[in-house]
Structures are given as C-alpha cells and as structure tokens.
Design an enzyme around this catalytic site. Sequence first.
Site, mmCIF file in Angstrom:
data_model
loop_
_atom_site.group_PDB
_atom_site.id
_atom_site.type_symbol
_atom_site.label_atom_id
_atom_site.label_comp_id
_atom_site.label_asym_id
_atom_site.label_seq_id
_atom_site.Cartn_x
_atom_site.Cartn_y
_atom_site.Cartn_z
ATOM 1 N N GLY A 47 41.956 74.947 78.701
ATOM 2 C CA GLY A 47 41.263 75.366 79.134
ATOM 3 C C GLY A 47 41.797 74.926 80.370
ATOM 4 O O GLY A 47 40.764 74.804 81.395
ATOM 5 N N GLY A 73 32.303 73.467 77.834
ATOM 6 C CA GLY A 73 32.499 74.096 78.985
ATOM 7 C C GLY A 73 33.333 74.487 79.986
ATOM 8 O O GLY A 73 33.195 74.602 80.711
ATOM 9 N N ASN A 128 41.911 82.844 76.308
ATOM 10 C CA ASN A 128 41.042 82.854 74.697
ATOM 11 C C ASN A 128 39.945 83.577 75.016
ATOM 12 O O ASN A 128 39.083 83.779 76.345
ATOM 13 C CB ASN A 128 39.754 80.989 75.727
ATOM 14 C CG ASN A 128 38.710 80.711 75.024
ATOM 15 O OD1 ASN A 128 39.021 81.704 73.931
ATOM 16 N ND2 ASN A 128 38.167 79.571 74.930
ATOM 17 N N CYS A 131 35.533 83.915 74.963
ATOM 18 C CA CYS A 131 34.844 83.086 77.078
ATOM 19 C C CYS A 131 34.156 84.742 76.743
ATOM 20 O O CYS A 131 33.914 85.646 76.530
ATOM 21 C CB CYS A 131 35.655 84.288 77.827
ATOM 22 S SG CYS A 131 36.976 82.666 78.178
ATOM 23 N N GLY A 245 43.276 75.333 63.192
ATOM 24 C CA GLY A 245 42.104 74.868 62.016
ATOM 25 C C GLY A 245 42.073 73.609 60.910
ATOM 26 O O GLY A 245 42.296 74.075 60.473
ATOM 27 N N GLY A 246 41.804 73.114 62.262
ATOM 28 C CA GLY A 246 41.860 71.814 60.835
ATOM 29 C C GLY A 246 43.389 71.478 59.975
ATOM 30 O O GLY A 246 43.373 70.707 59.281
#
Lengths: 305, 282
Positions: A47, A73, A128, A131, A245-246
């Site tokens: 990010g 963060g 994203n 946020c 995801g995964g």
Amino acid sequence: MDLRVSLVEGILELKNPILSAAGSFGSGLEYQPYGDITQLGGIITNGLSLYPCAGSPLPRIAAAPAGLLSSVGTQNDGAEYFIREVLPRLPWQSVPIIPNINAGRVEEFSELAGLLAAEEGVTALEVNLSCHNSNRAGQRFCQNPVTAARAINAVKRFAGNKPVIAKLSPEIMDIVEVARAVEAAGADAISCIGKVQGLAVDVRGRRPVLGNVTGGLSGPAVKPIALRCVWQIAQVVKIPVIGVGGITCARDVLEFLLVGAHAVSVGSASFSDPETIFRIVQELPAVCEEYGIEDIKAFRGSLQI
Amino acid sequence: MISPIRTELTVTDNVPFGQPEPGLGGTHRYYALTLERPAWKNWEPGQFIMLRPKDGGTVEWARPLTICRVTSQSLVLFFRVASEYGTDRFARLRGGDKVIVWGPLGTGFEIRSNTPTLLLARDAGIAPFAGYADMHPDPACLSMLFGHQHPSSHYPADAMASRLDMEHLRDRVPGDCEEFYRVSARKMQEYKENGGICLACGPMDFLYGVWKKALELELPTQLLLSARMNCGVGACLGCSTITSKHWPDPIRAGLPVHTCTSGPVFWARDIDLDAVMPERNM
C-alpha cells in the site's frame, strides 16, 4: 495451455491469472532472489499513501491458527518515493505493476491517482476501500456504497486511461451492494477480499499481542469468506473480479475461478515460503489438466448450484 | 550483500538443553537444531535464516532463527521455545525431517582484528557469538559477558568457553538482572577507554539499555535487534526500526527501515530505540 486473462482489453492483459496481493509481496523486488517476477500475471504492490507513513506500533504480526493477524498501518515512503526510487527498478515492461493506494480523504485518492497514473510504468491502480474516511469519523470507505463510489469516482477522474480496481472488505452488511456501487462509479475490476479484523491476546501478560490492539486476519482461515464474496459479486457485476484470501496452491486458484474470479492475488502464503507464488504459476497448467480443464475461460464461473 | 537462497534441508539432530520445564508441558525451553549445511558461498555471524518444517501443511508459517554456527558439514541454530505457532514446532523436529530454509538473511556483526571486542549476550542471545568466535581472526581479542536466567546447562556456553574468554552472571534472586546490566555498563566503559567495540544480542529491554549506554559513552556498538520478523525479506513490514540522524543514507534518516533487511545488526548510533520503544522513554 492458454492461461492469458484480459481484465481490461488492450490495457490490463495478464499472461496468467496469478497476481501478488498488496501487503505481502513488497514492491516485488524483495522476491527477485526467489523467482522470476516477470512470470507473474501482475504485481500489486504494498500500500502507498500520498505522504510517507510510519505505520502502526510494534508488534505488528501475530500468528493465528491457519492465518496471520497483522496491523502494519500502511507503512510506506509515499507515492513520490515509489515513483522516484522503486518503479524504475521494477520490470514494468514485462509485467503489469499495480500500486495499491490508500487515503483518508477522497481528495487524497484523487491526488494519488493523478501522480501514479501519469507514470508509464504503472499499468493500473488498486484502491484500498478499507481505508478509514477521516471525513466520516473514521468509517471505512467501503462500509457505505456512497462513500465507496465517491472514492472510486475520484480515482477514475484522475487515472486517465489506467484501469482502476476497487478492493472491497468483507466486513460490510452487503458486499454486493457496494460492488454494484463501485461498478457504477467506473471501477474496471473488483478485488476481494481485504483482511478480516481480529484480535490476539496474551493471557500471561493480559495484553493484546499487536501494538495496534486489533489487526487484519489473512491466510487459509479466510478463504471460505473470500470464495463466498467472489461468488456473490461475480453473479451481479459485469466487470472482472480478482479473488484474494488464503490462496496457497494451484487448486485454490481453480476454486476462485470456479466461483467466477477472472484472476487471483496470492497473499500471506508468500511469507510461508517465498517460492509459493512462483510454484503456483508453474503448477497451474498441470493442475488444470488434472481436473480436466482445457479452457480456463470456459471453466470460469461454472460452479453448479 | 550475500544473496540468499531458498533450499530444502535435512535435520541431522535436535538436542534439548537443560531440564524439561513443567510450564511448557514437560518440554525443554532451549534447543540446538542441526541441519545439513546449505550450499551457501558465504555468511556472516549475526545473520539469520527463515525456517519452516516441510511437511507442516499449507498453514505453517516460517520463523526467523539466528545462525549459531556453520561448519563444513552443518548449520547449527540455537533457539528458545517461545510461541505457540512458531518455535514450539521446531522443538518437535527430529533427525531425518525435512525443512525449508531461506537465507542467509540480513546484516552481520563487524569483525575487527586487533581490536578489543566486548560481546554482551543475554539468554538465547548467546547464539550468534558461537559463529562469531569461530570466524574471528583474533579470538584472543574477544571477551564475553553472558547473563542468563537459567543454569548454564541450558545454553551452549561450555562449548564456547573453550574458544573465548567468558564471564557468567546468572539471575538467582530478584535484582540480579539489574546487576548484569550494571556490570555490562561498567565493561562498556572499560572498552571505551581501551579503544574497543561492543556487540550485543538479547531481549529488547536489555538491548535498549546497551543502546543508551553506547550513545552516552560514544562506544562503537552493534545491536542484533530481536524484533518480531515475519517474512525475512522486507515485504511484510512486520519488523520496523526507526533510524537516527546518523543513518548512512541521509534520505532515510529518521524513517522506518526493515529490521530484517537493513538489520538485524545495527550500529547503535544509526538507530533511535526511543522512537521504536516509546514506552521506555517515559
């Protein structure tokens, strides 16, 4: 076997459906000792924010059963540093580079989009939407179809002809409604899911494990949630969906394609073994053959209910 | 920079140190894990590897382990069982098991010949100094102060005592830990006066004290930071250290750097542990 995928015709063409996920592959340069990053379908970078960001307090990572809990963060050096120091070192002529962008205000999203989209080495942008929106008491952009759409619309207006991918969190009442909203706002693709919020605690110390108290869960633990979200969204939008995801192996890739994904992003599995994503790319043709899949386009979304 | 490689290795031995502990379900707390030697061209003491069992399934996370020694035949790692999803699995490895390893990673300790070198180690922080003593061209220059909570049989101290001058300080009663810190500070003063350097490895609280003293004395000191590393390659951003105004690259002065790639060995003057551990500076 032809594994090519077109997410946006003529602009975002992937040589295979496997991208790296934001937050797990750095800029891509970090994994060069372990494989040929130009063989990936694309690199979604860690990010970026408009200005350098120090990130969350330590500790930032906690192992969990079948997953990782993390709170970084958005530590990064800012978009200008990325453009000046990182992008020129990436093989953008050979693999699509897709910065993941983060902001607390719609105006910041616009500015980021304008800065990055002007770069020849940037193929597309991933927004994203997890946020926190500083104009709405920290509510996440994606928690409200209106704010999600505003953010995407702002990015689209400044992104020129660069495709915009909206990354959605599963932690909203109706992810399908938000998916429809970002499609209407001009998103060229949707990626889902972002991390699922969790908490790890230390019984002996009677404290949270992470410096930020809560963090985002990733890894195989969230794969069923991601599959559900991709399946629901792919049925109602016309734009491509990228499953996240995964994913740890080529068969996981096929599961996401089966429920309607055009492509996938491999995330925290790279932390388990730096060769994971390269191995998945290498093994995908053989695994397709094993499952009798001759054409991944025909296989996509063929789940029978 | 030494280029890391990812490789599959065989465990040749896994030896528990000290006595089993009831709090750990009857298992030992410290282990020396020996693997067949990877095909590394080079390595530096202070560097680490990432390791995970090969047959652990898809949800096994790798953990960082500091390199203890590398011989012509083997790679030796000394570790403390610390976490439920990490090092406890390594304690169960047996000869013949396969592991995935990538490394050597990060920065190593400075090796200076003809220079008095003080090695400060606490508990499992003793690990990198075995290899350091092996590689040092002038081990007579080395002196170690080793502070530990458990009996010395829990650590590879005896094997190291034959290669370098070593002084032990074990915590026996409350307050002994502070005495170790006081003796460490006194020795750092001596090495400053003798034109020496200091290298330290151990828990962060201990390293924070060494860092403060090193800045006060202006003693050239390196710290091996035991921050929680995760990926080992600088991608996950899990391990962050804040640089000081003295950081070699002025553009990055005062900014976060990855402990796993810019470290784990840092010169004390190059980093700002007050920024990393603000709770210690209150």
